[in-house]
Enzyme design. Structure first.
Site, PDB file in Angstrom:
ATOM      1  N   ASP A 260     -52.071 -87.836  85.465  1.00 19.65           N
ATOM      2  CA  ASP A 260     -50.742 -88.451  85.482  1.00 19.65           C
ATOM      3  C   ASP A 260     -50.321 -88.600  86.948  1.00 19.65           C
ATOM      4  O   ASP A 260     -51.011 -88.139  87.870  1.00 19.65           O
ATOM      5  CB  ASP A 260     -49.740 -87.637  84.653  1.00 19.65           C
ATOM      6  CG  ASP A 260     -48.576 -88.511  84.168  1.00 19.65           C
ATOM      7  OD1 ASP A 260     -48.358 -89.598  84.750  1.00 19.65           O
ATOM      8  OD2 ASP A 260     -47.879 -88.121  83.221  1.00 19.65           O
TER       9      ASP A 260
HETATM   10  C1  NOJ Z   1     -45.628 -90.709  84.602  1.00 25.10           C
HETATM   11  C2  NOJ Z   1     -45.606 -90.634  83.099  1.00 25.10           C
HETATM   12  O1  NOJ Z   1     -45.680 -89.282  82.687  1.00 25.10           O
HETATM   13  C3  NOJ Z   1     -46.741 -91.405  82.442  1.00 25.10           C
HETATM   14  O2  NOJ Z   1     -46.518 -91.416  81.056  1.00 25.10           O
HETATM   15  C4  NOJ Z   1     -46.841 -92.788  83.003  1.00 25.10           C
HETATM   16  O3  NOJ Z   1     -47.916 -93.458  82.374  1.00 25.10           O
HETATM   17  C5  NOJ Z   1     -47.036 -92.702  84.507  1.00 25.10           C
HETATM   18  N1  NOJ Z   1     -45.892 -92.025  85.107  1.00 25.10           N
HETATM   19  C6  NOJ Z   1     -47.227 -94.070  85.148  1.00 25.10           C
HETATM   20  O4  NOJ Z   1     -46.050 -94.788  85.141  1.00 25.10           O
END
Ligand code: NOJ
Length: 713
Positions: A260
């Site tokens: 993430d």
């Molecule tokens: C953080 C989020 O937790 C995730 O779900 C998302 O895909 C990413 N940011 C990218 O935007």
């Protein structure tokens, strides 16, 4: 394309860059799309970014083609970029947030919606979506409830597989690769606080939290995103047990594991890594392939290799997985893939897509209460629409390229449904959860004066779209003081009122449940929300959705229907399970939802009362529409394992079927129970069924009490 040859020609630095994901502005100084997470200066050089493998946050055919051209002019091997984005509930045409899709209990609908999103995203230049997010959630305080399909492992698994199928399909050009997230158990954060730790035994993890990710893997998902949280002290990015042992070795997943946003770097803050070099080593040892928005790999991978702390084989495995996906998507032949400005104009927000978005919003709206006020008469002369979320499109938190201005508000929807009626609007209050009634006394008075003589009042309340989602957990989930007062005052002067809640999570409704004559949960419905709501409230279509999460009272969270049995079940008195200051039961249970008609479901009849392990039992009920209009009922099958080597839940959903009946019509609905439905993770660590008694419940919500029993011999 000979990928091995290409791999052999790449330098170590190029391999590490291939394993890095950045936003466009870092490589070109050009803008970025919707992403979440902290931005910081990585201090990396042009040389490092010219071979970067993937980008997130870019969107639109023009921007993506420009970025691809720019990259290909710099990359020494001309390896095309993979473009990834959060296409969570639509790309330009938005359908209800995933919690709403969960409420539809309709996997075909979920598949169709994801296929539509894939089609719009692919012409917009996107290759991979960071979806489905399928984290099981039991705590309504968590902000990200809205991004999941709810609290049940069975429903989540069905939805997970359907969504992967919808996005990926046959991998033709109007499909995109899916990335299931957030592996694992991200939704079980302490106290419902986003990013907080998860402490969980293997039994609970495997029994409830892992099945929906596994369903995505079984459906052929191409990528898995690891979660921010620690699981039993280890952040998922470095969790070898989760990623290498379970995901790769046990489940046979050979696709890409991506972190993430900034999650490798955050392992320093978790107190698991000393510095970025340590982050790179631990993440790689857990078989991670792509590092999203931090630069531990590019900065320290080479040093680790030279020191012998990692092997080149580890890098090669990761790079090959990335190159394989690029090849599967056809990028080496056509780096633009489906990106096409003309197709964008034709496909985005086309009539067919709006139609599907409307259908999805209608099928996701849950009717919780109706004292006979709904449906409203279509010959109404005056409709009062009141509330802070009635005059704009409620498109949901991950709106991607969608715009509120392109969505249908309630005011616009009602105008379409009853064009001859006079429509008046007052805001009444805001959606702020801490607003007090006295702060908006004038607005409430104005609303009352409009509501008094209306033939129908529609109160549109709850949460704005930015009140749930990432980093938007709430300590209290009650309806605010100002909204509660507005509901009370409006209902005092006019009983022909429907209270519609827009929300990304369950709200605590106990204070308004007695007051409201009709209550609807409409989630964040997307582009066609206003038309869908008007169709439902004026009876053009019937309600059919069911709650995918328990709606608890304030203070009860986490609360979920499939909790374990205890030594002292609730009896409403004495020393038993419950609270001393609030009732034990939630306001509305999982699986609950009304229709404009009603259904009688007979007691279940079992084809046998004893079953050998290689046999099955058929459970049959008769369902009758005993109301005045056609409707769809979702008949739900639950079981309880009466005695087992570990405590089993009070009930577990094991199947459901939708049945459409005209007034007076009946149908027989049957479910087959085989050994598969009876298996669980036993005390000995096996996944198996144990002999003994089982209870079978069939009904239209999870709080059904009547059952039949059978014995597994
Ligand atoms: C953080 C989020 O937790 C995730 O779900 C998302 O895909 C990413 N940011 C990218 O935007």
């Amino acid at each position: 394309m000979d990928l091995l040859k290409l791999l052999n020609e790449m330098t170590v630095d190029e391999k590490l860059a291939q394993m890095t994901q950045l936003v466009p502005q870092i490589i070109t100084d050009k803008g970025e799309g919707v992403i979440t997470g902290p931005m910081r200066n990585f201090g990396i050089t042009k040389k490092e970014t010219s071979s970067v493998g993937t980008l997130l946050g870019a969107s639109g055919a023009k921007q993506i083609k420009d970025l691809q051209d720019f990259h290909l002019s710099e990359d020494p091997h001309k390896i095309p970029l993979l473009f990834m984005a959060d296409v969570i509930h639509g790309y330009r045409t938005l359908y209800p947030v995933p919690l709403g899709l969960g409420a539809s209990f309709d996997v075909d609908l979920a598949e169709k919606c994801c296929a539509m999103a894939a089609k719009e995203a692919s012409v917009g230049g996107i290759h991979v979506t960071f979806a489905p997010m399928i984290d099981l959630v039991r705590d309504a305080r968590w902000g990200r409830c809205m991004e999941t399909t709810g609290e049940d492992p069975y429903l989540n698994s069905k939805m997970s597989a359907a969504m992967v199928k919808g996005f990926q399909g046959d991998f033709s050009k109007d499909k995109i690769a899916a990335c299931v997230k957030h592996f694992a158990a991200y939704g079980a954060c302490d106290g419902g606080r986003d990013y907080d730790a998860v402490e969980m035994g293997d039994h609970t993890l495997r029994e409830y939290y892992l099945p929906a990710y596994k369903a995505a893997v079984d459906a052929g998902v191409e990528l898995v995103m690891t979660s921010f949280n620690t699981l039993n002290g280890i952040p998922s990015s470095a969790n070898k047990y989760l990623v290498d042992d379970i995901l790769r070795k046990e489940w046979g997943f050979d696709g890409i594991v991506i972190s993430d946003f900034n999650a490798f770097y955050e392992m320093i803050s978790h107190g698991i890594c000393e510095d970025e070099k340590d982050c790179a080593k631990k993440a790689l040892d857990a078989t991670s392939d792509i590092e999203m928005m931090s630069t531990c790999f590019v900065k320290y991978g080479k040093e680790l290799l030279e020191e012998g702390a990692i092997t080149e084989k580890q890098l090669d495995d990761a790079v090959l997985r990335i190159l394989r996906l690029k090849e599967k998507l056809g990028l080496f032949d056509n780096p633009y893939r489906a990106a096409d400005e003309e197709a964008e104009k034709k496909i985005h927000l086309c009539a067919e897509h709006r139609e599907l978005a409307r259908e999805a919003a209608e099928k996701s709206a849950v009717l919780l209460k109706n004292d006979g006020v709904l449906p409203f008469d279509k010959n109404v002369k005056k409709v009062a629409i009141i509330g802070p979320v009635a005059d704009h499109g409620m498109i949901g938190g991950w709106y991607c390229c969608g715009k509120s201005s392109e969505a249908i508000s309630v005011i616009a929807g009602v105008k379409n449904a009853v064009p001859n009626a006079e429509i008046v609007f007052a805001r009444g209050c805001s959606a702020h959860p801490n607003e007090k009634a006295e702060e908006v006394a004038d607005l409430i008075d104005e609303a009352i004066s409009l509501a008094k003589d209306a033939d129908a009042v529609i109160l549109c309340l709850g949460e704005e779209i930015d009140m749930s989602g990432e980093a938007h957990s709430r300590a209290r989930i009650s309806v605010s003081d100002s909204q509660t007062e507005l509901i009370k005052r409006v209902c005092e002067v006019n009983k022909k009122t429907a209270v519609v809640f827009y929300c990304g999570r369950p709200l605590a409704l106990e204070k308004i449940d007695d007051v409201s004559p009709a209550t609807v949960i409409f989630w964040h419905p997307g582009t066609e929300g206003g038309n869908a709501l008007a169709n439902l409230l004026f009876g053009n279509v019937n309600f059919q959705a069911k709650l995918p999460m328990t709606f608890p009272r304030e203070g009860q969270s986490p609360y979920y229907y499939n909790h374990l049995r205890t030594g002292r079940p609730n009896t409403n008195s004495g020393y038993c399970l419950g609270y001393s200051d609030t009732p034990y039961k939630p306001v509305y249970p999982f699986g609950y939802g009304l229709s404009y008609t009603s259904f009688d479901i007979s007691a279940p009849v079992l084809s046998r009362t004893e079953m050998a392990t290689d046999e099955s039992i058929t459970v049959t009920v008769n369902v009758k529409n005993v109301g005045n209009c056609s409707g769809i009922e979702t008949v739900q099958l639950y079981i309880q394992d009466v005695t087992a080597s570990v405590a089993r839940p009070v009930k577990e959903l094991k199947g459901y079927q939708k049945v459409c009946l005209a007034p007076g019509e009946s149908a027989t609905v049957s479910f087959d129970i085989t050994i598969e439905e009876l298996k669980f993770h036993t005390f000995c660590g096996k996944y198996d069924a144990e002999k003994g008694k089982f209870k079978v419940f069939v009904g239209n919500h999870s709080d059904i009490e009547t059952f039949e029993t059978f014995e597994l011999k």
